[in-house]
Each structure stands twice: as structure tokens, then as C-alpha cells.
Scaffold this motif. Structure first.
Motif, PDB file in Angstrom:
ATOM      1  N   GLN A  58     -54.568  53.306 -44.535  1.00  0.00           N
ATOM      2  CA  GLN A  58     -53.995  54.175 -45.562  1.00  0.00           C
ATOM      3  C   GLN A  58     -53.143  53.310 -46.479  1.00  0.00           C
ATOM      4  O   GLN A  58     -52.689  52.243 -46.101  1.00  0.00           O
ATOM      5  CB  GLN A  58     -53.173  55.305 -44.928  1.00  0.00           C
ATOM      6  CG  GLN A  58     -52.128  54.868 -43.921  1.00  0.00           C
ATOM      7  CD  GLN A  58     -50.808  54.477 -44.569  1.00  0.00           C
ATOM      8  OE1 GLN A  58     -50.465  54.982 -45.632  1.00  0.00           O
ATOM      9  NE2 GLN A  58     -50.088  53.573 -43.942  1.00  0.00           N
ATOM     10  N   ASP A  59     -52.951  53.756 -47.718  1.00  0.00           N
ATOM     11  CA  ASP A  59     -52.255  52.957 -48.735  1.00  0.00           C
ATOM     12  C   ASP A  59     -50.936  53.578 -49.171  1.00  0.00           C
ATOM     13  O   ASP A  59     -50.333  53.112 -50.136  1.00  0.00           O
ATOM     14  CB  ASP A  59     -53.156  52.792 -49.965  1.00  0.00           C
ATOM     15  CG  ASP A  59     -54.430  52.044 -49.639  1.00  0.00           C
ATOM     16  OD1 ASP A  59     -54.349  51.102 -48.837  1.00  0.00           O
ATOM     17  OD2 ASP A  59     -55.497  52.416 -50.160  1.00  0.00           O
ATOM     18  N   ARG A  60     -50.484  54.621 -48.482  1.00  0.00           N
ATOM     19  CA  ARG A  60     -49.281  55.318 -48.942  1.00  0.00           C
ATOM     20  C   ARG A  60     -48.004  54.711 -48.377  1.00  0.00           C
ATOM     21  O   ARG A  60     -46.989  54.643 -49.062  1.00  0.00           O
ATOM     22  CB  ARG A  60     -49.356  56.794 -48.550  1.00  0.00           C
ATOM     23  CG  ARG A  60     -50.576  57.527 -49.079  1.00  0.00           C
ATOM     24  CD  ARG A  60     -50.541  58.983 -48.611  1.00  0.00           C
ATOM     25  NE  ARG A  60     -51.757  59.688 -48.993  1.00  0.00           N
ATOM     26  CZ  ARG A  60     -52.834  59.788 -48.227  1.00  0.00           C
ATOM     27  NH1 ARG A  60     -52.835  59.213 -47.030  1.00  0.00           N
ATOM     28  NH2 ARG A  60     -53.900  60.447 -48.624  1.00  0.00           N
ATOM     29  N   PHE A  61     -48.050  54.288 -47.120  1.00  0.00           N
ATOM     30  CA  PHE A  61     -46.823  53.880 -46.437  1.00  0.00           C
ATOM     31  C   PHE A  61     -46.981  52.507 -45.794  1.00  0.00           C
ATOM     32  O   PHE A  61     -48.068  52.126 -45.378  1.00  0.00           O
ATOM     33  CB  PHE A  61     -46.445  54.894 -45.350  1.00  0.00           C
ATOM     34  CG  PHE A  61     -46.191  56.277 -45.856  1.00  0.00           C
ATOM     35  CD1 PHE A  61     -44.960  56.625 -46.374  1.00  0.00           C
ATOM     36  CD2 PHE A  61     -47.196  57.234 -45.818  1.00  0.00           C
ATOM     37  CE1 PHE A  61     -44.732  57.898 -46.849  1.00  0.00           C
ATOM     38  CE2 PHE A  61     -46.972  58.505 -46.281  1.00  0.00           C
ATOM     39  CZ  PHE A  61     -45.742  58.847 -46.809  1.00  0.00           C
ATOM     40  N   GLU A  62     -45.855  51.797 -45.723  1.00  0.00           N
ATOM     41  CA  GLU A  62     -45.755  50.587 -44.929  1.00  0.00           C
ATOM     42  C   GLU A  62     -44.697  50.842 -43.861  1.00  0.00           C
ATOM     43  O   GLU A  62     -43.620  51.379 -44.153  1.00  0.00           O
ATOM     44  CB  GLU A  62     -45.335  49.399 -45.789  1.00  0.00           C
ATOM     45  CG  GLU A  62     -45.370  48.081 -45.063  1.00  0.00           C
ATOM     46  CD  GLU A  62     -46.788  47.611 -44.789  1.00  0.00           C
ATOM     47  OE1 GLU A  62     -47.005  47.076 -43.693  1.00  0.00           O
ATOM     48  OE2 GLU A  62     -47.666  47.791 -45.651  1.00  0.00           O
TER      49      GLU A  62
END
Length: 510
Positions: free
Chosen positions: A388-392
Motif C-alpha cells: 500500500q502507498d498511503r502509510f509508512e
């Protein structure tokens, strides 16, 4: 045609017997309630073992009426050993399903049953061969066989964690036994292995059902493990196997791999410095097995089962393959499998070697950075591995660093053990520099209910989520309550970054 008939009778005996038990008053005593180690969400009966044992007794009863020309006799009390296992586990396994036994009592029963098979009925490893060398076991064969049966029983008990897994792995093992029996002309073993494939598929008919779901239970998982352990002993002495130790090990490859990884991991990760306490910790149940990690990553039960069946089927097929190869061929096959299993275990986070196994990718750092307070290793690995690219996600140490708080959009606390919950929650409340950020707390429902009123001057917004939880659900919840939080965009760079890098960059801004 005869073996197809045996398979059909076994399938219907197991399925019909299980249906009758499920619709009887007995079913209400076998409910399996969800908890922090389990991935199901409601109470499900644990009756699969009784259904299969009942089906096996029917098959064994019909066997006595079949002439020897159609179904040859084993000649070494093999039917008696299987009957002893079925009756013993019908009693002790059922008691364990109704009222779970202490692991020490369970081990005692298992050793008693295994000792009866070995010392009274004579089924044991006499000698083994490896890489062209033959080893006579002598009296050690009795002890090794007892531990072999107990180990396989517990291995199947451990992998019985998601729908269809233990049953499907057993089918892979029985299929390998059936092929080896057919190749060596062992018609009695072929008929019995075919019967057990039918019995297991009759159980899977209900285990994979959404309307009338049933679990295998301790009686069923131990029954499958003990029966396959016996089959492996018999297969090892077939002419084609030539007493190779690798044939039984690969027939039961996946369950033995899982239990070996689990026990090594528990010993290494043990908090005590005492070797004795670490040894005892090896037998404690947890939720860090391969199937748990796949489910945490967002895969469904069916998807996780399918992937692990590929592993189990490959290992069982290897048992057949190496029985046909010479020493050099066996070494080549096992080297290939060792490499593949190393990569699989590393991908699931058991080994932790990354740089040379993955290619670096230049990707914009996500806008939203979530700090995870002293995360559970398995859950944190699942968070970082989920695409996913929303959160680190950053692992936050116990002593939180004040100058990294500007970047965080949320703080997360995942409680893996109820014993440490109070300590973790108190530590989060002391981190006042993060109280203006929304917090998400994942714990057992009873812990959540206990602390809902214990945040008078702490976090401005606390979101509670009860275990068990999957990563995709968590990502959706994080997106929902952090959507209004705005953080500055950063330049394109490597996706993976460390807590120290983030701190240095914030220092530079000041």
C-alpha cells in the motif's frame, strides 16, 4: 475400481457421520470460541475428529467382510495399530476438545499412546539410511519412534489454525503414501491410504463450508498426525524407499517445518536467560505460525491454505521423487528445496535478511507516517509487507524521541500479550508529545473495555479495535481517521527509511 469404491465409502462415511454428529445434542459441548490467537470470529464446533474416527471405524468394520483376494491383509498388525489410535484419541482427544487439557497432561497421553504402538504392536524404525550409509538403530529405534509419533501429532495440531489447512496437508501426505504403496505393490497400504483420503475430504466438505462449518479439533488433528506417522514408518521399509530417512521426513515436510521453525523461534526470542525456561517456552502456544503471518498480510483463509498446500504438496512429492533418484540426484533436489524454503521463510519475516534478496525501488515517501509503539514482531512485519502507498510505519522505542513527532499522523499500539497490556498503555499515556495525534489501540475486547475510561488527560482521540484484526481492515481505519491530518510532502527517495534519518531531518529544519 476397488480403490474408487473404498474412497467413495470412506468419503460418505465421514461426511454422513459428521452431519449426524453436528445435528445431535452432542454438538453444543464442542464449541471453539475465538480469542487473541485464533482467526475465526464466532463459535464453531470442533467435531471433525469424531466424524473421521467414526468413518474409519465403519471402514474397518466393512474390511472384516471383504475377502483377502480383494483387500489383502497387512500381516503386521497395522489395522490393530490404527484401531488403537482411533479408540485412544476418541476418548482423550474428545476430552481435550470439551475441556482443554494442560500441555503436560496432553504430552503424557500422547507418549502413552505412542509407547503402546511401539512396544506392544511393534511398529518402529529399525534402521535408517542417508546418502548411501545405513544405520542400525537397535534399542534406540523404540525411543526415536515414540518421539516421532508425538512430534507429528503436535505438528498437525499446530498447523490446524485456518480453514482446510491441516486436512489438505494430510491429503498430500496420504497421496504420497498411496503412490509409494502402488509403486511397491503394497496393496493393503494403498487401500488404507485411499480410505483416509476419502475420510479427510469428507471432513473438508464441512470445514470449507460457510453454512455448516466445523473444525478438526484436537482429536482430529492428533488422529491425522498419528495415522500419517504410522504410514511413514511403513513406507520407509518399502523396497523403493530402502529405509531412507528422508522419505518419511518429506512426506510430512510442511508440518515438521512449521513446528521446527516455531520451536527454534520461541527459544531464541525467549526473554529469560535461563535455558530451562527457554526450553519450556518452546511449547507455549502463540500466533506467529506461517498461516498466521499470511492471514495478517491480508490473505483469506482459502488463499493462505492454497499457498501452503503448494508447499506441502511439493515436499510430499519430493518424498516420491527422491526414492527414485541416486545419491547425487537426492542432494541436488534437497539443495534446491533448501534454497526455496530459505526464501519463503525470509519473506515471511523469520530470518530477516533483505538487502540482497530485493531490488531497491525509488518511490515517494508516503504522506502519512504512523508510529507503532514497541510493536509485536509478527504484526509489524505484516504492516511493512502489505502493499500500500498511503502509510509508512515506524517502530517507536520505549523511550520516545520528542523531535520526530511533527511527522506523525497517528500512534498505534498493538498488544500481542494480555500480560503486557497495562505496561504498554501506561507508556503510551506518558508520551505526552504525541497526545495531539490520533491513537489507535488494538487489543482483546476485555482490555479495551477496561481502559476506555482511563484516558482523562491523554490522547485527544483514541480509536479501539478488537483482535483478531487483518492489515487491510487496519489500513482502511487509519485512512478514515487520519484523512484530515495534513503533513508536508517530501522529495522522492527510497521508500524504506529509519527513525534516525527522520530525526536528523527534523533537527536540520530547526
Amino acid at each position: 475400481m476397488f480403490h474408487l469404491l473404498v474412497f467413495s465409502i470412506a468419503y460418505f462415511a465421514s461426511a454422513v457421520g459428521l452431519w449426524l454428529i453436528l445435528n445431535s445434542p452432542v454438538a453444543k459441548y464442542f464449541g471453539d470460541a475465538p480469542n487473541h490467537r485464533k482467526v475465526h470470529q464466532y463459535v464453531i464446533p470442533r467435531l471433525g475428529g469424531l466424524g473421521m474416527i467414526l468413518g474409519f471405524l465403519i471402514i474397518l468394520g466393512l474390511r472384516s467382510f471383504v475377502p483377502g483376494d480383494f483387500w489383502p491383509r497387512s500381516g503386521n498388525y497395522f489395522s490393530g495399530a490404527l484401531l488403537f489410535v482411533a479408540l485412544f484419541l476418541a476418548v482423550t482427544g474428545t476430552v481435550d476438545d470439551v475441556r482443554p487439557l494442560n500441555f503436560k497432561v496432553k504430552f503424557l497421553f500422547q507418549f502413552v499412546m505412542a509407547s503402546g504402538i511401539v512396544f506392544l504392536l511393534g511398529h518402529r524404525f529399525d534402521n535408517v539410511s542417508a546418502f548411501g550409509h545405513n544405520f542400525q538403530l537397535g534399542s534406540f529405534g523404540y525411543l526415536i519412534t515414540v518421539f516421532w509419533i508425538v512430534a507429528v501429532m503436535n505438528a498437525f495440531n499446530i498447523i490446524d489454525g485456518i480453514d482446510g489447512l491441516a486436512g489438505a496437508v494430510a491429503v498430500c501426505g496420504f497421496a504420497a503414501v498411496a503412490w509409494m504403496a502402488y509403486s511397491n505393490g503394497a496393496m493393503y497400504m494403498l487401500a488404507m491410504a485411499t480410505a483416509f483420503i476419502g475420510l479427510t475430504l469428507g471432513f473438508l466438505r464441512f470445514n470449507l463450508s460457510s453454512k455448516h462449518k466445523v473444525f478438526l479439533g484436537d482429536s482430529g488433528s492428533q488422529f491425522l498426525g498419528a495415522v500419517l506417522a504410522l504410514f511413514a514408518i511403513e513406507v520407509q521399509i518399502l523396497p523403493q524407499a530402502n529405509h531412507s530417512i528422508f522419505v518419511p521426513l518429506f512426506i510430512l515436510g510442511y508440518p515438521l517445518l512449521d513446528i521446527s521453525v516455531a520451536m527454534i523461534r520461541r527459544y531464541i526470542k525467549g526473554s529469560s536467560r535461563s535455558p530451562a525456561k527457554r526450553f519450556i517456552r518452546m511449547f507455549a502456544a502463540d500466533n506467529e505460525h506461517m498461516h498466521h503471518r499470511l492471514v495478517y498480510l491480508g490473505l483469506s483463509h482459502i488463499q493462505s491454505t492454497f499457498l501452503l498446500i503448494l508447499v506441502a504438496g511439493t515436499l510430499s512429492a519430493t518424498a516420491v521423487l527422491i526414492s527414485m533418484l541416486g545419491i547425487s540426484g537426492r542432494i541436488a533436489v534437497m539443495a534446491y528445496l533448501a534454497t526455496a524454503l530459505f526464501l519463503i521463510l525470509n519473506r515471511l519475516g523469520y530470518i530477516g535478511i533483505r538487502p540482497w534478496l530485493t531490488f531497491p525501488r525509488n518511490k515517494a515517501m508516503p504522506d502519512r507516517i504512523v508510529g507503532v509503539i514497541e510493536p509485536d514482531e509478527v504484526f509489524f512485519h505484516s504492516l511493512q509487507s502489505f502493499k500500500q502507498d498511503r502509510f509508512e510505519f515506524l517502530s517507536m522505542p520505549a523511550k520516545l524521541t520528542k523531535f520526530i513527532g511533527d511527522e506523525l499522523v497517528a500512534v498505534m499500539l498493538y498488544n500481542a500479550s494480555g500480560e503486557k497490556f497495562e505496561e504498554q498503555w501506561a507508556m503510551a499515556l506518558r508520551a505526552t508529545e504525541y497526545h495531539d495525534r490520533p491513537a489507535i489501540m488494538i487489543a482483546d475486547q476485555q482490555d479495551i473495555d477496561r481502559v476506555r475510561s482511563h484516558n482523562p488527560e491523554g490522547f485527544k482521540s483514541v480509536h479501539f479495535m478488537a483482535k483478531p484484526i487483518r492489515v487491510p481492515e487496519l489500513i482502511r481505519e487509519l485512512e478514515r481517521f487520519t484523512i484530515s491530518v495534513k503533513t508536508p510532502r517530501v522529495s522522492r527517495r527510497e521508500r524504506k527509511f529509519s527513525l534516525a534519518e527522520l530525526a536528523l531531518r527534523n533537527n536540520a529544519r530547526r
